[in-house]
Design a protein around this motif. Structure first.
Motif, mmCIF file in Angstrom:
data_model
loop_
_atom_site.group_PDB
_atom_site.id
_atom_site.type_symbol
_atom_site.label_atom_id
_atom_site.label_comp_id
_atom_site.label_asym_id
_atom_site.label_seq_id
_atom_site.Cartn_x
_atom_site.Cartn_y
_atom_site.Cartn_z
ATOM 1 N N TYR A 30 -43.083 49.016 -29.630
ATOM 2 C CA TYR A 30 -43.658 47.988 -30.492
ATOM 3 C C TYR A 30 -44.826 47.252 -29.840
ATOM 4 O O TYR A 30 -45.561 46.545 -30.531
ATOM 5 C CB TYR A 30 -42.569 47.003 -30.915
ATOM 6 C CG TYR A 30 -41.528 47.639 -31.810
ATOM 7 C CD1 TYR A 30 -41.905 48.442 -32.879
ATOM 8 C CD2 TYR A 30 -40.164 47.458 -31.583
ATOM 9 C CE1 TYR A 30 -40.968 49.044 -33.696
ATOM 10 C CE2 TYR A 30 -39.213 48.052 -32.399
ATOM 11 C CZ TYR A 30 -39.625 48.848 -33.452
ATOM 12 O OH TYR A 30 -38.687 49.443 -34.263
ATOM 13 N N ASN A 31 -45.001 47.429 -28.542
ATOM 14 C CA ASN A 31 -46.178 46.863 -27.883
ATOM 15 C C ASN A 31 -47.345 47.844 -27.886
ATOM 16 O O ASN A 31 -48.376 47.604 -27.251
ATOM 17 C CB ASN A 31 -45.841 46.460 -26.439
ATOM 18 C CG ASN A 31 -46.801 45.433 -25.895
ATOM 19 O OD1 ASN A 31 -47.110 44.444 -26.553
ATOM 20 N ND2 ASN A 31 -47.308 45.668 -24.685
ATOM 21 N N LEU A 36 -37.741 50.083 -26.836
ATOM 22 C CA LEU A 36 -38.247 49.471 -28.065
ATOM 23 C C LEU A 36 -39.454 48.580 -27.785
ATOM 24 O O LEU A 36 -40.430 48.579 -28.549
ATOM 25 C CB LEU A 36 -37.139 48.666 -28.743
ATOM 26 C CG LEU A 36 -35.979 49.468 -29.345
ATOM 27 C CD1 LEU A 36 -34.894 48.533 -29.861
ATOM 28 C CD2 LEU A 36 -36.464 50.381 -30.467
ATOM 29 N N ASP A 37 -39.400 47.808 -26.700
ATOM 30 C CA ASP A 37 -40.532 46.945 -26.343
ATOM 31 C C ASP A 37 -41.795 47.769 -26.118
ATOM 32 O O ASP A 37 -42.894 47.374 -26.527
ATOM 33 C CB ASP A 37 -40.212 46.143 -25.080
ATOM 34 C CG ASP A 37 -39.221 45.016 -25.339
ATOM 35 O OD1 ASP A 37 -39.046 44.648 -26.518
ATOM 36 O OD2 ASP A 37 -38.622 44.518 -24.366
ATOM 37 N N HIS A 80 -47.366 41.131 -36.735
ATOM 38 C CA HIS A 80 -47.452 40.920 -35.289
ATOM 39 C C HIS A 80 -48.847 41.287 -34.776
ATOM 40 O O HIS A 80 -49.592 42.029 -35.423
ATOM 41 C CB HIS A 80 -46.399 41.763 -34.570
ATOM 42 C CG HIS A 80 -45.033 41.667 -35.181
ATOM 43 N ND1 HIS A 80 -44.166 40.640 -34.905
ATOM 44 C CD2 HIS A 80 -44.393 42.467 -36.083
ATOM 45 C CE1 HIS A 80 -43.044 40.808 -35.588
ATOM 46 N NE2 HIS A 80 -43.160 41.907 -36.315
ATOM 47 N N VAL A 88 -38.476 43.396 -37.169
ATOM 48 C CA VAL A 88 -38.537 44.842 -37.401
ATOM 49 C C VAL A 88 -37.929 45.161 -38.762
ATOM 50 O O VAL A 88 -36.801 44.749 -39.059
ATOM 51 C CB VAL A 88 -37.788 45.609 -36.293
ATOM 52 C CG1 VAL A 88 -37.843 47.117 -36.555
ATOM 53 C CG2 VAL A 88 -38.377 45.284 -34.926
ATOM 54 N N ARG A 103 -47.206 45.955 -38.234
ATOM 55 C CA ARG A 103 -45.825 45.822 -38.703
ATOM 56 C C ARG A 103 -44.941 46.808 -37.946
ATOM 57 O O ARG A 103 -45.351 47.932 -37.667
ATOM 58 C CB ARG A 103 -45.737 46.066 -40.213
ATOM 59 C CG ARG A 103 -46.516 45.032 -41.036
ATOM 60 C CD ARG A 103 -46.525 45.389 -42.514
ATOM 61 N NE ARG A 103 -47.360 44.467 -43.276
ATOM 62 C CZ ARG A 103 -46.911 43.389 -43.909
ATOM 63 N NH1 ARG A 103 -45.623 43.098 -43.860
ATOM 64 N NH2 ARG A 103 -47.729 42.609 -44.582
ATOM 65 N N TYR A 104 -43.711 46.367 -37.647
ATOM 66 C CA TYR A 104 -42.747 47.190 -36.921
ATOM 67 C C TYR A 104 -41.701 47.725 -37.892
ATOM 68 O O TYR A 104 -41.256 47.008 -38.793
ATOM 69 C CB TYR A 104 -42.044 46.376 -35.833
ATOM 70 C CG TYR A 104 -42.961 45.716 -34.827
ATOM 71 C CD1 TYR A 104 -44.226 46.231 -34.561
ATOM 72 C CD2 TYR A 104 -42.559 44.568 -34.141
ATOM 73 C CE1 TYR A 104 -45.061 45.625 -33.637
ATOM 74 C CE2 TYR A 104 -43.384 43.961 -33.212
ATOM 75 C CZ TYR A 104 -44.641 44.489 -32.969
ATOM 76 O OH TYR A 104 -45.463 43.883 -32.048
ATOM 77 N N ARG A 155 -37.555 40.199 -33.492
ATOM 78 C CA ARG A 155 -38.878 40.812 -33.405
ATOM 79 C C ARG A 155 -39.497 41.096 -34.767
ATOM 80 O O ARG A 155 -40.656 41.514 -34.835
ATOM 81 C CB ARG A 155 -38.792 42.121 -32.610
ATOM 82 C CG ARG A 155 -38.398 41.976 -31.150
ATOM 83 C CD ARG A 155 -39.453 41.212 -30.360
ATOM 84 N NE ARG A 155 -40.750 41.845 -30.433
ATOM 85 C CZ ARG A 155 -41.172 42.788 -29.585
ATOM 86 N NH1 ARG A 155 -40.380 43.180 -28.597
ATOM 87 N NH2 ARG A 155 -42.370 43.319 -29.702
ATOM 88 N N GLY A 163 -43.396 52.587 -35.414
ATOM 89 C CA GLY A 163 -41.944 52.621 -35.438
ATOM 90 C C GLY A 163 -41.398 53.916 -34.880
ATOM 91 O O GLY A 163 -42.084 54.655 -34.167
#
Length: 254
Positions: free
Chosen positions: A117-118, A113-114, A47, A181, A65-66, A179, A135
């Motif tokens: 991961y952002n 979570l958004d 990502h 993950v 990477r998530y 997403r 993470g």
């Protein structure tokens, strides 16, 4: 006799000497990031987040990477997360959902979570703009403050739902798949040792043998030796049912 006809036409037109000024609108189009040199099956897991709170600057094309670590207390997840955070460009943000309001419903879970991961989640584990993996650690059970292994095990399954993970497991699985993950399941194979660790942690919380402080995780051989000197008493009658209950809970988590 000579005759002549003269035709004269005069046209008067005002010519303006003024000029019209127009501004040209230039837009800088960001150059697309080059495709990473990875296997095709890895592409969904790579990502390029765009944080709202800062700029990734020269690292904007560095893939991220998530991941999410799924575990239970006293299973080595703290040690594993410490190893990850020792890397310069890996951020594992701990037990984010230990705070109740963040797991109150599926919307708040996704919102949290958004943000993670952002790369907009700021914590002691946050690294620089060149983060390569980000993470969190998500506990399948919430530790009970009451004393005793059996009480902790009795509360294991109800709190398992309260963490939001199993209560909204379908939505969360869909979110992870969408997403990209990666999920890491980390469980302790020796359940008896985990039970002893829970008892030792409960004893340490009350007795505080380490200079009058309670430490869920030791950070030196000396501290480990002090905690290892405690010899817990285990109820043999409830031992097997308790271990089976934990094993069943682990299966449900998987």
């Amino acid at each position: 006799m000579v005759c002549g006809v003269y035709i004269c036409t005069i046209c008067l037109k005002q010519i303006s000497t003024g000029s019209t000024t127009e501004f040209l609108n230039f837009r800088v189009v960001q150059k697309p990031c080059p495709e990473p040199n990875i296997e095709p099956w890895e592409i969904p897991y790579v990502h390029y987040p765009n944080p709202k709170t800062y700029s990734r600057a020269e690292c904007v094309c560095n893939p991220v990477r998530y991941f999410a670590i799924m575990s239970m207390q006293r299973s080595g997840s703290g040690w594993f997360e410490t190893l990850l955070n020792n890397h310069t460009n890996i951020s594992s943000n701990g037990e984010i959902f230990s705070v109740k309001v963040r797991r109150s419903n599926v919307s708040t879970i996704f919102e949290t979570l958004d943000k993670i991961y952002n790369l907009d989640w700021m914590s002691s584990a946050s690294k620089n703009e060149c983060t390569a993996a980000v993470g969190l650690k998500w506990m399948l059970n919430q530790h009970d403050n009451r004393r005793g292994v059996q009480r902790e095990l009795d509360q294991l399954w109800p709190s398992f739902h309260k963490m939001g993970l199993m209560q909204h497991h379908k939505e969360i699985v869909e979110y992870f798949n969408t997403r990209g993950v990666s999920t890491i399941f980390l469980f302790r194979r020796n359940l008896l040792r985990r039970m002893i660790s829970i008892l030792a942690n409960s004893y340490d919380r009350d007795a505080k043998p380490l200079n009058g402080t309670h430490k869920s995780h030791v950070h030196s051989p000396h501290e480990a030796a002090i905690l290892a000197s405690y010899k817990p008493v285990i109820n043999a009658t409830t031992l097997i049912p308790s271990l089976r209950q934990v094993e069943e809970t682990t299966k449900k988590g998987l």
